[in-house]
Design an enzyme around this catalytic site. Structure first.
Site, PDB file in Angstrom:
ATOM      1  N   ASP A 111      -9.548  -6.650  -5.218  1.00 17.63           N
ATOM      2  CA  ASP A 111     -11.010  -6.650  -5.383  1.00 17.63           C
ATOM      3  C   ASP A 111     -11.474  -6.522  -6.835  1.00 17.63           C
ATOM      4  O   ASP A 111     -12.596  -6.135  -7.085  1.00 17.63           O
ATOM      5  CB  ASP A 111     -11.640  -5.550  -4.515  1.00 17.63           C
ATOM      6  CG  ASP A 111     -11.480  -4.170  -5.108  1.00 17.63           C
ATOM      7  OD1 ASP A 111     -10.499  -3.945  -5.830  1.00 17.63           O
ATOM      8  OD2 ASP A 111     -12.356  -3.318  -4.847  1.00 17.63           O
ATOM      9  N   GLU A 112     -10.594  -6.880  -7.769  1.00 15.36           N
ATOM     10  CA  GLU A 112     -10.956  -6.759  -9.185  1.00 15.36           C
ATOM     11  C   GLU A 112     -10.543  -7.989  -9.960  1.00 15.36           C
ATOM     12  O   GLU A 112      -9.461  -8.523  -9.731  1.00 15.36           O
ATOM     13  CB  GLU A 112     -10.171  -5.612  -9.829  1.00 15.36           C
ATOM     14  CG  GLU A 112     -10.737  -4.255  -9.616  1.00 15.36           C
ATOM     15  CD  GLU A 112      -9.773  -3.226 -10.173  1.00 15.36           C
ATOM     16  OE1 GLU A 112      -9.559  -3.228 -11.395  1.00 15.36           O
ATOM     17  OE2 GLU A 112      -9.224  -2.458  -9.377  1.00 15.36           O
TER      18      GLU A 112
HETATM   19  P1  TTP Z   1     -10.394   0.395  -5.333  1.00 14.94           P
HETATM   20  O1  TTP Z   1     -11.126  -0.645  -6.097  1.00 14.94           O
HETATM   21  O2  TTP Z   1      -9.593   1.392  -6.108  1.00 14.94           O
HETATM   22  O3  TTP Z   1     -11.400   1.252  -4.447  1.00 14.94           O
HETATM   23  P2  TTP Z   1     -12.634   0.803  -3.577  1.00 14.94           P
HETATM   24  O4  TTP Z   1     -12.996  -0.622  -3.788  1.00 14.94           O
HETATM   25  O5  TTP Z   1     -12.384   1.189  -2.153  1.00 14.94           O
HETATM   26  O6  TTP Z   1     -13.792   1.759  -4.103  1.00 14.94           O
HETATM   27  P3  TTP Z   1     -14.588   1.714  -5.502  1.00 14.94           P
HETATM   28  O7  TTP Z   1     -16.010   1.462  -5.123  1.00 14.94           O
HETATM   29  O8  TTP Z   1     -14.378   3.062  -6.100  1.00 14.94           O
HETATM   30  O9  TTP Z   1     -14.003   0.606  -6.329  1.00 14.94           O
HETATM   31  O10 TTP Z   1      -9.407  -0.276  -4.304  1.00 14.94           O
HETATM   32  C1  TTP Z   1      -9.725  -1.490  -3.622  1.00 14.94           C
HETATM   33  C2  TTP Z   1      -9.173  -1.458  -2.226  1.00 14.94           C
HETATM   34  O11 TTP Z   1      -7.752  -1.278  -2.275  1.00 14.94           O
HETATM   35  C3  TTP Z   1      -9.711  -0.333  -1.396  1.00 14.94           C
HETATM   36  O12 TTP Z   1     -10.922  -0.683  -0.730  1.00 14.94           O
HETATM   37  C4  TTP Z   1      -8.574  -0.044  -0.438  1.00 14.94           C
HETATM   38  C5  TTP Z   1      -7.333  -0.438  -1.196  1.00 14.94           C
HETATM   39  N1  TTP Z   1      -6.639   0.777  -1.697  1.00 14.94           N
HETATM   40  C6  TTP Z   1      -5.625   1.320  -0.920  1.00 14.94           C
HETATM   41  O13 TTP Z   1      -5.284   0.798   0.147  1.00 14.94           O
HETATM   42  N2  TTP Z   1      -4.997   2.461  -1.368  1.00 14.94           N
HETATM   43  C7  TTP Z   1      -5.342   3.081  -2.553  1.00 14.94           C
HETATM   44  O14 TTP Z   1      -4.767   4.135  -2.901  1.00 14.94           O
HETATM   45  C8  TTP Z   1      -6.392   2.510  -3.337  1.00 14.94           C
HETATM   46  C9  TTP Z   1      -6.822   3.164  -4.637  1.00 14.94           C
HETATM   47  C10 TTP Z   1      -7.003   1.355  -2.870  1.00 14.94           C
HETATM   48 CA    CA Z   2     -13.181  -1.477  -5.848  1.00 11.98          CA
END
Ligand code: TTP
Ligand code: CA
Length: 357
Positions: A111-112
């Protein structure tokens, strides 16, 4: 003499990604604490939280927390198992929007992504483009994202995290050092808990402390100290790679009870093999490296990898290697978790160059 062009880099990160996808397709979940991850089994479940909605975060629930702890903090939450194919689908829709801009893009996780917006000519144009991206992604997927724009990858990444959810933070070159100064050192990607502790022991808690502490950093980290000092100032020459796509595809499973039963292990591995292979072929990728991870009772974790000579998308190759690597990792102890990763990926359009604009 070379004239250095000042770059403009954008970093986009979806908000509470897995949880937001679930809320998007089930509007009755809107506003509720939603937790994606292992089955909590009334507080006795094993495994961890993948992510939590912002409502659930208010209870202290966060990624990688044991699911049993999440349940203790938020027993009234909505707990859902992850639906990876759906997240991969939404991810590719989002990444396609970024690629369609024509600017060099580099996906760094599900997602980045980074975009190199230098060719837009200025921060005002970059901001307009960023607002357009947010609107388009929301219209297409119903999801919000947070965006940071700055002179380097490190600044853009820290800026995207600065105001979440649905944020847009712009940090021009001349403001980068002052923007970073008050933030804690662990906001710099790569500074983990261990380095953070070490820096804290040396009296360095904020990025500003690092900016003013080159001598100490050189003493502690040698040449690495210079690199860290530059990052603290927002200086990071690394380029946006210009290729979309994930760097690896992986899955893992935590057993309900630790096991050393070869049949149970092989059956679970077979499920992981099918999952990663499905994901690989959906994305039309090919791989060269297979890695198996095993976590034994007591949390010790080992990995073992093997690379093949030519890129492949053959499930039989994955199967042979995965089972062989797993056998090599079997020890006297029981096993808590096994994982499988495909890496050294080749994207379907690899080899084609990305057009500047
Ligand atoms: P992130 O971008 O770290 O988190 P997020 O999108 O859920 O929240 P934020 O708004 O803070 O960005 O991670 C993206 C996805 O990756 C997250 O939705 C679920 C997955 N993930 C895991 O499965 N385990 C983990 O430890 C992390 C950090 C993320
Ligand atoms: Ca995220």
């Amino acid at each position: 003499m070379t004239v250095e062009t000042k770059r403009i880099i954008l970093h986009l990160d979806m908000d509470s990604f897995y949880a937001s996808v679930e809320v998007q397709r089930r509007p009755d979940l809107a506003g509720k604490p939603v937790i994606i991850g292992a089955d909590p089994k009334g507080g006795r479940g094993r495994g961890v939280v993948a992510t939590a909605s912002y409502e659930a975060r208010k209870y202290g629930v966060h990624s990688a927390m044991p699911i049993s702890k999440a349940y203790a903090l938020c027993p009234g939450g909505v707990y859902l198992p992850p639906d990876f194919p759906r997240y991969a689908q939404v991810s590719s829709e989002v990444m396609a929007v970024l690629r369609e801009t024509g600017f060099p893009s580099e996906q760094v996780s599900i997602d980045e992504s980074f975009l190199d917006l230098t060719a837009t000519g200025g921060y005002r144009q970059a901001e307009t483009l960023a607002r357009g991206l947010k609107t388009k992604i929301r219209a297409l997927t119903g999801l919000t994202c947070s965006i940071g724009i700055g002179p380097s990858k490190v600044v853009a990444k820290i800026a995207s995290d600065y105001r979440k959810p649905d944020g847009l933070t712009i940090v021009p070159d001349e403001e980068a050092a002052a923007f970073l100064a008050p933030l804690p050192v662990w906001k710099i990607p790569g500074i983990g808990p261990k380095t953070g502790k070490e820096l804290g022991a040396a009296g360095m808690r904020t990025i500003g402390d690092l900016q003013a502490g080159l001598e100490v950093l050189l003493g502690r980290f040698g040449r690495g100290g210079t690199a860290l000092h530059r990052l603290a100032l927002g200086i990071d020459e690394s380029e946006v790679a210009g290729r979309g796509g994930p760097r690896s595809i992986s899955r893992e499973t935590t057993f309900g009870e630790d096991t050393d039963d070869p049949e149970a292990l092989a059956a679970t591995m077979e499920g992981l093999i099918r999952d990663v292979h499905r994901n690989l072929t959906e994305e039309k990728y090919r791989f060269r490296t297979v890695t198996v991870k095993v976590r034994y009772t007591g949390f010790m974790t080992k990995t073992k990898a093997h690379s093949v000579q030519h890129y492949s998308d053959d499930i039989r190759t994955i199967r042979t290697l995965a089972h062989a690597l797993l056998r090599d990792l079997l020890a006297e102890r029981k096993i808590r978790l096994i994982g499988l990763r495909l890496s050294d990926l080749e994207a379907p359009d690899q080899g084609q160059t990305t057009l500047g604009i």
